[in-house]
Design an enzyme around this catalytic site. Structure first.
Site, PDB file in Angstrom:
ATOM      1  N   HIS A 264       0.840  -1.203   0.000  1.00  0.00           N
ATOM      2  CA  HIS A 264       0.000   0.000   0.000  1.00  0.00           C
ATOM      3  C   HIS A 264       0.872   1.249   0.000  1.00  0.00           C
ATOM      4  O   HIS A 264       0.615   2.210  -0.723  1.00  0.00           O
ATOM      5  CB  HIS A 264      -0.917   0.038   1.236  1.00  0.00           C
ATOM      6  CG  HIS A 264      -1.945  -1.025   1.261  1.00  0.00           C
ATOM      7  ND1 HIS A 264      -2.071  -1.894   2.319  1.00  0.00           N
ATOM      8  CD2 HIS A 264      -2.915  -1.369   0.378  1.00  0.00           C
ATOM      9  CE1 HIS A 264      -3.066  -2.724   2.085  1.00  0.00           C
ATOM     10  NE2 HIS A 264      -3.599  -2.427   0.909  1.00  0.00           N
TER      11      HIS A 264
ATOM     12  N   LYS B 168     -15.389  -8.644   3.505  1.00  0.00           N
ATOM     13  CA  LYS B 168     -14.191  -8.936   4.287  1.00  0.00           C
ATOM     14  C   LYS B 168     -14.484  -8.888   5.780  1.00  0.00           C
ATOM     15  O   LYS B 168     -15.243  -8.045   6.237  1.00  0.00           O
ATOM     16  CB  LYS B 168     -13.089  -7.917   3.989  1.00  0.00           C
ATOM     17  CG  LYS B 168     -12.492  -8.036   2.619  1.00  0.00           C
ATOM     18  CD  LYS B 168     -11.318  -7.082   2.471  1.00  0.00           C
ATOM     19  CE  LYS B 168     -10.691  -7.201   1.109  1.00  0.00           C
ATOM     20  NZ  LYS B 168      -9.564  -6.263   0.948  1.00  0.00           N
TER      21      LYS B 168
ATOM     22  N   ARG C 201      -0.974  -5.769  -8.446  1.00  0.00           N
ATOM     23  CA  ARG C 201       0.163  -6.612  -8.084  1.00  0.00           C
ATOM     24  C   ARG C 201       0.428  -7.695  -9.112  1.00  0.00           C
ATOM     25  O   ARG C 201       1.549  -8.132  -9.287  1.00  0.00           O
ATOM     26  CB  ARG C 201      -0.091  -7.303  -6.729  1.00  0.00           C
ATOM     27  CG  ARG C 201      -0.134  -6.352  -5.565  1.00  0.00           C
ATOM     28  CD  ARG C 201      -0.601  -7.070  -4.315  1.00  0.00           C
ATOM     29  NE  ARG C 201      -1.970  -7.537  -4.547  1.00  0.00           N
ATOM     30  CZ  ARG C 201      -2.515  -8.598  -3.986  1.00  0.00           C
ATOM     31  NH1 ARG C 201      -1.833  -9.326  -3.142  1.00  0.00           N
ATOM     32  NH2 ARG C 201      -3.751  -8.953  -4.259  1.00  0.00           N
TER      33      ARG C 201
ATOM     34  N   SER D 282      -2.777  -7.927   1.997  1.00  0.00           N
ATOM     35  CA  SER D 282      -3.258  -7.813   3.379  1.00  0.00           C
ATOM     36  C   SER D 282      -3.781  -9.145   3.898  1.00  0.00           C
ATOM     37  O   SER D 282      -3.563  -9.488   5.060  1.00  0.00           O
ATOM     38  CB  SER D 282      -4.360  -6.757   3.474  1.00  0.00           C
ATOM     39  OG  SER D 282      -3.833  -5.471   3.288  1.00  0.00           O
TER      40      SER D 282
END
Length: 150
Positions: free
Chosen positions: A17, A41, A90, A127
């Site tokens: 991040h 989440k 990513r 994460s």
């Protein structure tokens, strides 16, 4: 002034991040880091903890504002008169996911996404993987911004 929103759950805020944020700071004059609640989440850290991690990692940079939000990201952007979203990529999985979001978003909003590719040192960091490492007692300090390890 070029403003952008960098949205995410940031559970936790990682070196990935921070890498994307650093790239975006070279382009935008003001960045709102929008810490959201994602209904898909389950968060390990509270909203206040996540905001605190980001504040510590960004050292009160005057170009950065950190806020929470709970509605559609594009609605949040519009309420702040922001026309750009910062998104990190990513890998190809991120690209496919972000492409679908972009096409859906274009059907109802004029907010534009700007994509930053993670540096190769950070492309493996997510994460969710960091949360798993924390949960099972693994070594994770190297995956968080230096400021969080002090």
């Amino acid at each position: 002034m070029k403003k952008a929103v960098f949205p995410g759950s940031f559970d936790p805020f990682t070196i990935g991040h921070k890498d994307v944020l650093g790239q975006a700071l070279n382009i935008f004059d003001h960045i709102i880091i929008a810490v959201g609640e994602n209904s898909t989440k389950s968060c390990m850290f509270s909203l206040n903890e996540r905001i605190s991690f980001i504040k510590k990692s960004t050292k009160n940079n005057s170009k950065i504002e950190i806020v929470s939000y709970s509605n559609l990201t594009t609605k949040f952007c519009e309420s702040k008169d922001v026309k750009f979203l910062i998104r990190g990529l990513r890998n190809t999985n991120d690209f496919i996911f972000e492409k679908d979001i972009k096409h859906m978003q274009e059907s109802f909003s004029s907010v534009k996404s700007v994509y930053f590719i993670s540096g190769k040192k950070f492309s493996h960091v997510s994460s969710s993987l960091v949360r798993d490492i924390i949960k099972y007692g693994g070594t994770y300090d190297h995956l968080l911004p230096y400021e969080l390890n002090k």
